[in-house]
Enzyme design. Structure first.
Site, mmCIF file in Angstrom:
data_model
loop_
_atom_site.group_PDB
_atom_site.id
_atom_site.type_symbol
_atom_site.label_atom_id
_atom_site.label_comp_id
_atom_site.label_asym_id
_atom_site.label_seq_id
_atom_site.Cartn_x
_atom_site.Cartn_y
_atom_site.Cartn_z
ATOM 1 N N ASP A 36 10.961 -1.407 10.845
ATOM 2 C CA ASP A 36 9.608 -1.920 11.444
ATOM 3 C C ASP A 36 9.826 -3.382 12.272
ATOM 4 O O ASP A 36 9.173 -3.262 13.176
ATOM 5 C CB ASP A 36 8.472 -1.911 10.227
ATOM 6 C CG ASP A 36 8.762 -2.905 9.099
ATOM 7 O OD1 ASP A 36 9.649 -3.321 9.062
ATOM 8 O OD2 ASP A 36 7.805 -3.208 8.678
ATOM 9 N N SER A 67 -8.835 -13.012 -10.686
ATOM 10 C CA SER A 67 -8.126 -11.931 -10.897
ATOM 11 C C SER A 67 -8.075 -11.066 -12.266
ATOM 12 O O SER A 67 -7.691 -11.781 -13.112
ATOM 13 C CB SER A 67 -6.667 -12.046 -10.216
ATOM 14 O OG SER A 67 -5.921 -10.733 -10.419
ATOM 15 N N ASP A 175 3.476 -2.080 6.291
ATOM 16 C CA ASP A 175 2.733 -2.278 5.278
ATOM 17 C C ASP A 175 1.285 -2.244 5.458
ATOM 18 O O ASP A 175 0.470 -1.310 5.145
ATOM 19 C CB ASP A 175 3.106 -3.235 4.446
ATOM 20 C CG ASP A 175 4.430 -3.445 3.596
ATOM 21 O OD1 ASP A 175 5.163 -2.282 4.014
ATOM 22 O OD2 ASP A 175 4.871 -4.157 3.279
#
Length: 388
Positions: A36, A67, A175
């Site tokens: 990529d 989180s 991604d």
């Protein structure tokens, strides 16, 4: 998941106000690795696992993050006046990097947020948890501030920009693009040179996609990822002296073999060879899927791993063990490492009737050789990000 997060959000931040929930998937790349950032083709797909975000806009400029995956860390606090490109040391660098990018691109982030995250992507597995966090943050900011002019492709580019410039990782676009543009039961054939793309149906009637996490943790920023990119750039610079090209993805394997002698370093030559040949494999792989030739597709996956092992040298004993043991198993159509390498995951296509035996045999052999267990996930191809 939503009810569990709702309870946690109320406990940490309170339950009043306009609280919104978002999701962005993880991704797996079926073939086309380390192409990529070399202007080549990739063939990733979004997964049904990913990152959930619950957020509420604040009246001030304070940022509070929690989180559920890192409960031991507790709540982390920051501010819209505390952006430190390259200086963030915790996971909040990823959402903050996207907020910083919005500002850089002319989309002001005028209010702080209370943000709760929960992901079911195995951390450090190579399934792109960082890009998933970046994308879900972008979707949240677009929605909260009404920046409807921003497309999902824009959000992918913003995620890449933030990772490159805020987090210091020279990742390509794959991604973020795969996550932002995911489509159920389809992989994305993406030309990273110009972002042209097409969806290709992935029909696995009697087979499953099985991911094996090596459980060897690694971060892109402290891996040799940036080093590999630099080696490809060095090879490209020497090839450009004899051929008018902008990136390695423009070369065919025949072109490369004809001019590879100008590359002064044998290491650079191997890196460039992988980029060129892997790009060709990716184009051929999509043709195989169009013809529903899954066996040929699997063979290209195998060839990809060999190239990543021998020419690009990003596999390591953990990933090699998972793949080599997979190749020994009955019913395995193809198996390769996926992601940046140096740990992370493998992706295998396994005939449905052999999946249980595959998990048992590969898992047993891996633990015996490596000394700790791998984790296995049978996954489906899912859609892109949503507010729900």
């Amino acid at each position: 998941m939503r009810e569990t997060m709702k309870r946690c959000f109320a406990e940490k931040f309170g339950s009043e106000g306009d609280i919104r929930t978002y999701f962005a998937p993880g991704r797996v790349n079926l073939v086309g690795e380390h192409t990529d950032y070399n202007g080549g083709h990739v063939f990733p797909c979004a997964l049904t696992i990913g990152t959930y975000m619950m957020a509420r806009k604040r009246e001030d400029r304070q940022l509070r993050f929690y989180s559920m995956n890192f409960e031991q860390v507790g709540m982390l606090e920051s501010s819209l006046d505390e952006f430190v490109p390259g200086g963030e040391k915790s996971w909040i660098a990823y959402p903050k990097g996207v907020m910083w990018t919005f500002e850089q691109k002319g989309y002001p982030v005028t209010n702080g947020f209370d943000i709760l995250l929960c992901g079911n992507i195995p951390n450090g597995s190579g399934l792109s948890s960082s890009a998933s966090v970046e994308t879900v943050t972008g979707v949240m900011l677009r929605d909260m501030f009404g920046y409807d002019a921003l497309s999902n492709i824009d959000l992918a580019l913003y995620g890449q920009y933030s990772e490159n410039n805020y987090n210091g990782v020279n990742c390509g676009i794959m991604d973020q693009f795969a996550i932002a543009m995911g489509k159920k039961d389809h992989a994305i054939f993406l030309d990273t040179a110009d972002l042209s793309y097409m969806y290709a149906p992935v029909k696995l009637e009697n087979a499953k996609i099985v991911l094996a996490s090596s459980n060897k943790k690694r971060g892109l920023g402290d891996s040799k990822y940036n080093e590999r990119r630099s080696e490809c750039e060095s090879a490209l610079a020497e090839l450009q002296k004899v051929k008018d090209i902008k990136n390695l993805g423009e070369l065919t394997s025949a072109d490369f073999e004809e001019i590879k002698g100008v590359i002064s370093s044998p290491i650079w030559a191997r890196r460039a060879k992988h980029a060129v040949y892997e790009n060709e494999r990716t184009v051929r792989a999509v043709e195989c899927l169009k013809k529903n030739n899954i066996a040929a597709f699997g063979q290209l996956m195998n060839e990809s791993h060999i190239s990543l092992r021998d020419d690009y040298e990003v596999t390591g004993k953990e990933l090699d063990t998972l793949v080599e043991e997979a190749w020994k198993c009955e019913g395995v159509i193809g198996s390769r490492m996926t992601g940046a390498g140096f740990g992370g995951c493998t992706v295998s296509i396994v005939e449905t009737e052999h999946v249980d035996a595959f998990v048992e045999k590969v898992g047993e052999a891996y633990e015996k050789k490596i000394g700790y267990a791998a984790d296995f996930y049978i996954v489906d191809i899912g859609d892109g990000p949503v507010r729900f």
